[in-house]
Design a protein around this motif. Sequence first.
Motif, short mmCIF file in Angstrom:
data_model
loop_
_atom_site.label_atom_id
_atom_site.label_comp_id
_atom_site.label_asym_id
_atom_site.label_seq_id
_atom_site.Cartn_x
_atom_site.Cartn_y
_atom_site.Cartn_z
N LEU A 1 0.76 -1.18 -0.09
CA LEU A 1 -0.10 -0.09 -0.05
C LEU A 1 0.88 1.13 -0.15
O LEU A 1 0.65 2.16 -0.65
CB LEU A 1 -0.88 -0.12 1.08
CG LEU A 1 -2.16 1.06 1.40
CD1 LEU A 1 -2.74 1.03 0.19
CD2 LEU A 1 -2.72 0.98 2.53
N PHE A 2 1.87 1.24 0.76
CA PHE A 2 2.75 2.35 0.79
C PHE A 2 3.38 2.50 -0.34
O PHE A 2 3.81 3.79 -0.84
CB PHE A 2 3.91 2.27 1.83
CG PHE A 2 3.23 2.44 3.40
CD1 PHE A 2 2.42 3.26 3.69
CD2 PHE A 2 3.89 1.60 4.16
CE1 PHE A 2 2.10 3.37 5.03
CE2 PHE A 2 3.52 1.77 5.51
CZ PHE A 2 2.49 2.78 5.78
N GLN A 3 3.95 1.48 -1.25
CA GLN A 3 4.53 1.53 -2.70
C GLN A 3 3.30 2.16 -3.57
O GLN A 3 3.93 3.00 -4.23
CB GLN A 3 4.95 0.32 -2.80
CG GLN A 3 5.61 0.31 -4.41
CD GLN A 3 6.30 -1.23 -4.53
OE1 GLN A 3 7.17 -1.24 -4.75
NE2 GLN A 3 5.18 -2.10 -4.89
N LYS B 1 11.61 -4.40 -3.67
CA LYS B 1 12.04 -5.36 -4.81
C LYS B 1 11.18 -5.78 -5.85
O LYS B 1 10.04 -6.04 -5.44
CB LYS B 1 12.86 -6.68 -4.13
CG LYS B 1 13.98 -6.22 -3.24
CD LYS B 1 14.65 -7.56 -2.38
CE LYS B 1 15.60 -7.28 -1.71
NZ LYS B 1 16.27 -8.34 -0.98
N ASP B 2 11.79 -6.08 -6.98
CA ASP B 2 10.60 -6.54 -8.16
C ASP B 2 10.35 -8.06 -7.64
O ASP B 2 10.87 -8.77 -7.24
CB ASP B 2 11.47 -6.66 -9.37
CG ASP B 2 11.77 -5.13 -9.79
OD1 ASP B 2 11.19 -4.34 -9.65
OD2 ASP B 2 12.76 -5.26 -10.82
N GLY B 3 8.91 -8.18 -8.02
CA GLY B 3 8.21 -9.23 -8.07
C GLY B 3 7.71 -9.67 -6.15
O GLY B 3 7.04 -10.58 -6.16
N VAL B 4 8.08 -8.80 -5.29
CA VAL B 4 7.77 -8.94 -3.95
C VAL B 4 6.42 -8.24 -3.59
O VAL B 4 6.33 -7.07 -3.85
CB VAL B 4 8.91 -8.38 -3.08
CG1 VAL B 4 8.59 -8.57 -1.65
CG2 VAL B 4 10.33 -8.94 -3.33
N ILE C 1 12.42 -3.09 0.97
CA ILE C 1 12.64 -1.61 0.52
C ILE C 1 13.78 -1.53 -0.33
O ILE C 1 14.82 -1.24 0.70
CB ILE C 1 12.16 -0.76 1.83
CG1 ILE C 1 10.79 -1.05 2.25
CG2 ILE C 1 12.17 0.69 1.34
CD1 ILE C 1 10.50 -0.29 3.58
N VAL C 2 13.74 -0.90 -1.53
CA VAL C 2 14.93 -0.65 -2.16
C VAL C 2 15.21 0.63 -2.41
O VAL C 2 16.00 1.36 -2.81
CB VAL C 2 15.04 -1.41 -3.29
CG1 VAL C 2 15.16 -2.97 -3.00
CG2 VAL C 2 13.86 -1.23 -4.45
N ASP C 3 14.09 1.55 -2.17
CA ASP C 3 14.01 3.01 -2.26
C ASP C 3 13.22 3.53 -1.29
O ASP C 3 11.81 3.29 -1.31
CB ASP C 3 13.55 3.15 -3.72
CG ASP C 3 13.94 4.85 -4.19
OD1 ASP C 3 14.79 5.57 -3.65
OD2 ASP C 3 13.36 5.20 -5.03
#
Length: 281
Positions: free
Chosen positions: A160-162, A170-173, A182-184
């Motif tokens: 939801l935050f994303q 991360k892609d696919g998570v 969290i990558v960014d």
Amino acid sequence: MKKSYLSIFLAMAVALVVTGCGAGQQPAPQAGGDANAAKPAAEEKLKLGVMAGAEEEIWKVAKDVAKKDGLDLELVTFSDYVQPNKVLEDGQLDANAFQHQPYLDEFNKTNGTHIVKLADTINYPIGVYSQKIKNLSELKDGDVLGLPNDPTNGGRALVLFQSAGLIKLKDGVTTTATVKDIVDNPKHLQFKELDAAFIPKALGDLTAAVINTNYAIENGLSPSKDAIYREPKDSPWVNIIAVREADKDKPVFQKLVKAFQSEEVKKFVTEKYGDSMVPAW
């Protein structure tokens, strides 16, 4: 005289025969009755685990519907997301209705339980709530956000935050996401993981937090009015009725599903909760 004695003897004999034939006979059925009519079927019973508050209220409507179909529902209420599955697995409940499929999958995997989905119930779009800001755009560098500490609802909150553009995972998570994925994080937001039931009480100490709908309503929050950001109504996190795998084909459970997925329940949910809850059948 002989003829007279003979007549008297014959009359007495006939009377005795008639009386004997009638002895032990049952009274004839009353008009309109049926001596061979089948007795009504015994009422079936199920013990169902639900969350206290709004979900219990909704299930009370389903209980009334089930009663008309010869099913007696005993509602057992809980205030956390762990016990309903534990007591279902060990046989203290016949079914429960409080979780979505990703949560159940993770619970089975972690606890070695054998619980399966029976039917869909309601979609409870979760939201972000705050006592300090009115819009997520007001978040400042380093602000603290709360989220549930159980694996799937924590992942759901991060998704939801994303979707709100606050972080990137991360892609696919998705459902299994954790803060480590969290990558960014452009605003260097801090994430505080708390028990889902406790988050509404801790909201004043956080800048904002994701709160599950049942706990939001229980604490006087209106998802449609008070949430500053929400999942869409068609999100995939639909709650389900769950049973032990060995019991899933028992005919009595069809009565349970029929009672919940009824027009009476749909009408009650729609009229009382509006778009805070979405019937999923």
